[in-house]
Design a protein around this motif. Structure first.
Motif, PDB file in Angstrom:
ATOM      1  N   GLN A  53       0.838  -1.196   0.000  1.00 17.38           N
ATOM      2  CA  GLN A  53       0.000   0.000   0.000  1.00 17.38           C
ATOM      3  C   GLN A  53       0.875   1.249   0.000  1.00 17.38           C
ATOM      4  N   ASN A  54       1.382   1.614  -1.164  1.00 18.03           N
ATOM      5  CA  ASN A  54       2.238   2.781  -1.283  1.00 18.03           C
ATOM      6  C   ASN A  54       1.906   3.473  -2.594  1.00 18.03           C
ATOM      7  N   MET A  55       1.498   4.744  -2.498  1.00 20.45           N
ATOM      8  CA  MET A  55       1.048   5.475  -3.677  1.00 20.45           C
ATOM      9  C   MET A  55       1.724   6.826  -3.801  1.00 20.45           C
ATOM     10  N   LYS A  56       1.704   7.348  -5.025  1.00 21.38           N
ATOM     11  CA  LYS A  56       2.221   8.684  -5.322  1.00 21.38           C
ATOM     12  C   LYS A  56       1.037   9.548  -5.734  1.00 21.38           C
ATOM     13  N   PHE A  57       0.842  10.659  -5.039  1.00 20.49           N
ATOM     14  CA  PHE A  57      -0.231  11.609  -5.328  1.00 20.49           C
ATOM     15  C   PHE A  57       0.375  12.802  -6.059  1.00 20.49           C
ATOM     16  N   THR A  58      -0.191  13.173  -7.223  1.00 22.90           N
ATOM     17  CA  THR A  58       0.336  14.301  -7.985  1.00 22.90           C
ATOM     18  C   THR A  58      -0.796  15.150  -8.563  1.00 22.90           C
ATOM     19  N   SER A  59      -0.462  16.406  -8.848  1.00 17.22           N
ATOM     20  CA  SER A  59      -1.383  17.338  -9.483  1.00 17.22           C
ATOM     21  C   SER A  59      -1.137  17.326 -10.984  1.00 17.22           C
ATOM     22  N   LEU A  60      -2.219  17.316 -11.760  1.00 14.84           N
ATOM     23  CA  LEU A  60      -2.078  17.420 -13.211  1.00 14.84           C
ATOM     24  C   LEU A  60      -2.153  18.873 -13.674  1.00 14.84           C
ATOM     25  N   ASP A  61      -2.398  19.817 -12.727  1.00 11.25           N
ATOM     26  CA  ASP A  61      -2.365  21.250 -13.028  1.00 11.25           C
ATOM     27  C   ASP A  61      -2.099  22.010 -11.727  1.00 11.25           C
ATOM     28  N   ALA A  62      -0.826  22.195 -11.401  1.00  9.20           N
ATOM     29  CA  ALA A  62      -0.428  22.832 -10.146  1.00  9.20           C
ATOM     30  C   ALA A  62      -0.785  24.313 -10.097  1.00  9.20           C
ATOM     31  N   SER A  63      -1.199  24.913 -11.221  1.00  9.59           N
ATOM     32  CA  SER A  63      -1.636  26.309 -11.176  1.00  9.59           C
ATOM     33  C   SER A  63      -3.036  26.426 -10.553  1.00  9.59           C
ATOM     34  N   ILE A  64      -3.797  25.326 -10.543  1.00  6.71           N
ATOM     35  CA  ILE A  64      -5.133  25.287  -9.934  1.00  6.71           C
ATOM     36  C   ILE A  64      -5.054  24.746  -8.508  1.00  6.71           C
ATOM     37  N   ALA A  65      -4.361  23.637  -8.317  1.00  5.58           N
ATOM     38  CA  ALA A  65      -4.210  23.028  -6.986  1.00  5.58           C
ATOM     39  C   ALA A  65      -2.924  22.221  -6.940  1.00  5.58           C
ATOM     40  N   THR A  66      -2.274  22.255  -5.801  1.00  8.46           N
ATOM     41  CA  THR A  66      -1.097  21.417  -5.610  1.00  8.46           C
ATOM     42  C   THR A  66      -1.523  20.150  -4.889  1.00  8.46           C
ATOM     43  N   VAL A  67      -0.800  19.070  -5.141  1.00 10.16           N
ATOM     44  CA  VAL A  67      -1.085  17.783  -4.510  1.00 10.16           C
ATOM     45  C   VAL A  67       0.239  17.197  -4.074  1.00 10.16           C
ATOM     46  N   GLU A  68       0.297  16.742  -2.831  1.00  6.94           N
ATOM     47  CA  GLU A  68       1.521  16.118  -2.332  1.00  6.94           C
ATOM     48  C   GLU A  68       1.177  14.953  -1.423  1.00  6.94           C
ATOM     49  N   ASN A  69       2.109  14.020  -1.329  1.00  4.68           N
ATOM     50  CA  ASN A  69       1.912  12.877  -0.446  1.00  4.68           C
ATOM     51  C   ASN A  69       1.919  13.338   1.004  1.00  4.68           C
ATOM     52  N   ALA A  70       0.981  12.801   1.794  1.00  3.25           N
ATOM     53  CA  ALA A  70       0.959  13.025   3.234  1.00  3.25           C
ATOM     54  C   ALA A  70       1.414  11.757   3.951  1.00  3.25           C
ATOM     55  N   SER A  71       1.095  10.610   3.364  1.00  6.63           N
ATOM     56  CA  SER A  71       1.519   9.302   3.880  1.00  6.63           C
ATOM     57  C   SER A  71       1.496   8.335   2.695  1.00  6.63           C
ATOM     58  N   ALA A  72       1.678   7.063   2.978  1.00  2.00           N
ATOM     59  CA  ALA A  72       1.681   6.068   1.896  1.00  2.00           C
ATOM     60  C   ALA A  72       0.327   5.963   1.205  1.00  2.00           C
ATOM     61  N   THR A  73      -0.766   6.302   1.909  1.00  4.58           N
ATOM     62  CA  THR A  73      -2.104   6.130   1.345  1.00  4.58           C
ATOM     63  C   THR A  73      -2.935   7.410   1.332  1.00  4.58           C
ATOM     64  N   THR A  74      -2.343   8.554   1.700  1.00  3.93           N
ATOM     65  CA  THR A  74      -3.085   9.811   1.679  1.00  3.93           C
ATOM     66  C   THR A  74      -2.270  10.908   1.014  1.00  3.93           C
ATOM     67  N   GLU A  88      -3.828  12.876  -9.644  1.00  2.19           N
ATOM     68  CA  GLU A  88      -3.544  11.503 -10.050  1.00  2.19           C
ATOM     69  C   GLU A  88      -2.974  10.736  -8.872  1.00  2.19           C
ATOM     70  N   VAL A  89      -3.437   9.502  -8.722  1.00  2.22           N
ATOM     71  CA  VAL A  89      -2.941   8.612  -7.678  1.00  2.22           C
ATOM     72  C   VAL A  89      -2.440   7.356  -8.369  1.00  2.22           C
ATOM     73  N   ALA A  90      -1.146   7.057  -8.196  1.00  2.00           N
ATOM     74  CA  ALA A  90      -0.538   5.907  -8.858  1.00  2.00           C
ATOM     75  C   ALA A  90       0.122   4.995  -7.834  1.00  2.00           C
ATOM     76  N   ALA A  91       0.099   3.707  -8.100  1.00  2.00           N
ATOM     77  CA  ALA A  91       0.819   2.739  -7.265  1.00  2.00           C
ATOM     78  C   ALA A  91       2.308   2.933  -7.521  1.00  2.00           C
ATOM     79  N   THR A  92       3.105   3.076  -6.470  1.00  2.68           N
ATOM     80  CA  THR A  92       4.536   3.300  -6.683  1.00  2.68           C
ATOM     81  C   THR A  92       5.219   2.056  -7.251  1.00  2.68           C
ATOM     82  N   ALA A  93       4.655   0.885  -7.018  1.00  2.54           N
ATOM     83  CA  ALA A  93       5.237  -0.342  -7.559  1.00  2.54           C
ATOM     84  C   ALA A  93       5.102  -0.402  -9.081  1.00  2.54           C
ATOM     85  N   ASP A  94       4.080   0.267  -9.625  1.00  2.00           N
ATOM     86  CA  ASP A  94       3.861   0.307 -11.070  1.00  2.00           C
ATOM     87  C   ASP A  94       3.039   1.556 -11.367  1.00  2.00           C
TER      88      ASP A  94
END
Length: 111
Positions: A53-74, A88-94
């Protein structure tokens, strides 16, 4: 090898069974609303649930909102300016295994 025989094999070899590969990512929300300057938490999980259970959280438009990891699942979404975008939320394993969350950013309240 069946599930029961894989456990017997693990007992015989004193090793743990292999961790399942991720097959999907499921977001707890499909959309969130945030005001400019506010931060909200989003969460997700990797499928199957016994995969790492490890994910990467990212913003597809940081001019509207930023997105950053807070933990492995949030992740934290912070509104930058009014508008709509996707997180976007992606599994870090793939990282090809992913999902998106719609983000709507509203104007901050005037004081």
């Amino acid at each position: 090898m069946t599930k029961s025989s894989s456990w017997l094999w693990c007992l015989d070899t004193n090793t743990l069974p292999p961790v399942p590969e991720p097959s999907g990512v499921k977001a707890d929300e499909t959309s969130v609303t945030v005001k400019v300057g506010e931060t909200v938490e989003i969460s997700a999980s990797v499928l199957p649930t016994d995969a790492v259970q490890n994910m990467k959280f990212t913003s597809l438009d940081a001019s509207i909102a930023t997105v950053e990891n807070a933990s492995a699942t949030t992740g934290n979404v912070t509104g930058v300016q009014e508008g709509s975008m996707l997180a976007e939320v992606a599994a870090t394993a793939d990282t090809a295994i992913k999902t998106t969350i719609a983000v709507e950013v509203l104007a901050a309240e005037q004081e």
